[in-house]
Design a protein around this motif. Structure first.
Motif, PDB file in Angstrom:
ATOM      1  N   ARG A  15       2.297   6.802  -6.865  1.00 52.19           N
ATOM      2  CA  ARG A  15       1.038   7.245  -7.319  1.00 52.19           C
ATOM      3  C   ARG A  15       0.344   6.491  -8.132  1.00 52.19           C
ATOM      4  N   GLN A  16       0.246   5.075  -7.861  1.00 54.61           N
ATOM      5  CA  GLN A  16      -0.542   4.082  -8.353  1.00 54.61           C
ATOM      6  C   GLN A  16      -1.859   4.128  -7.665  1.00 54.61           C
ATOM      7  N   VAL A  17      -2.982   3.481  -8.427  1.00 48.05           N
ATOM      8  CA  VAL A  17      -4.195   3.400  -7.918  1.00 48.05           C
ATOM      9  C   VAL A  17      -4.158   2.615  -6.629  1.00 48.05           C
ATOM     10  N   LEU A  18      -4.865   3.077  -5.611  1.00 51.71           N
ATOM     11  CA  LEU A  18      -5.053   2.361  -4.370  1.00 51.71           C
ATOM     12  C   LEU A  18      -6.424   1.727  -4.385  1.00 51.71           C
ATOM     13  N   GLU A  19      -6.600   0.353  -4.045  1.00 52.05           N
ATOM     14  CA  GLU A  19      -7.961  -0.299  -3.953  1.00 52.05           C
ATOM     15  C   GLU A  19      -8.330  -0.452  -2.746  1.00 52.05           C
ATOM     16  N   ALA A  60      -5.990   2.293   0.435  1.00 53.99           N
ATOM     17  CA  ALA A  60      -6.177   3.926   0.412  1.00 53.99           C
ATOM     18  C   ALA A  60      -6.005   4.383   1.998  1.00 53.99           C
ATOM     19  N   LYS A 110       2.665   1.600  -3.431  1.00 54.31           N
ATOM     20  CA  LYS A 110       1.692   2.214  -4.397  1.00 54.31           C
ATOM     21  C   LYS A 110       1.250   3.552  -4.304  1.00 54.31           C
ATOM     22  N   HIS A 111       1.184   4.051  -3.182  1.00 52.94           N
ATOM     23  CA  HIS A 111       1.049   5.373  -2.590  1.00 52.94           C
ATOM     24  C   HIS A 111       2.335   6.304  -3.093  1.00 52.94           C
ATOM     25  N   SER A 139       1.027  -1.383  -0.050  1.00 55.55           N
ATOM     26  CA  SER A 139       0.000   0.043  -0.065  1.00 55.55           C
ATOM     27  C   SER A 139       0.806   1.191   0.070  1.00 55.55           C
TER      28      SER A 139
END
Length: 144
Positions: free
Chosen positions: A25-29, A33, A21-22, A18
């Motif tokens: 700047r990738q999409v968090l699912e 988030a 990804k943050h 997590s």
């Protein structure tokens, strides 16, 4: 009722991923988030989470004076979920009462202390967690 019971490694990898990804700047699912927001509020954990292989293996012992960052973040995540669905019933109102005098993070830490104490007591006594005792602890703290 289906319960999700991740392993220690899965929990640790979830928080590391997590955070990765943050940062990228990738999409968090889903819960990623919330996890990334919690991690952002704990800069003392950033370096650990940026090295997943070490993080997965590291031991955190009370004897060593170390708070387990994954336990801490997991309790934060549980509290965020409890507040969002008001379970146990009344936790949302108790949280809002705390928020009249504390910021979000401080209020969550008060609840975290109550949750940790209640979980410890249930483990020590070999009983189920007492939601009423937990909620009463939060309400007492909110009234201070």
């Amino acid at each position: 009722m289906l319960m999700f019971n991740p392993s220690r490694e899965q929990v640790r990898r979830f928080f590391c991923e997590s955070w990765r990804k943050h940062r990228q700047r990738q999409v968090l699912e889903g819960a990623e988030a919330t996890a990334a927001d919690l991690i952002e509020q704990h800069p003392e954990y950033h370096a650990l989470l940026e090295n997943p292989e070490s993080a997965v293996e590291q031991e955190f012992t009370p004897e060593g004076g170390q708070m387990n960052p994954f336990l801490h973040l997991s309790l934060h995540l549980a509290i965020a979920d409890q507040i969002s669905i008001d379970q146990p019933f009344g936790i949302r109102a108790a949280y809002h009462a705390l928020r009249t005098r504390l910021d979000v993070h401080e209020a969550e830490h008060v609840i975290l202390e109550c949750l940790g104490e209640t979980l410890w007591r249930s483990q020590r006594e070999g009983t189920a967690m007492d939601a009423n005792q937990y909620l009463e602890c939060v309400r007492r703290s909110a009234g201070k």
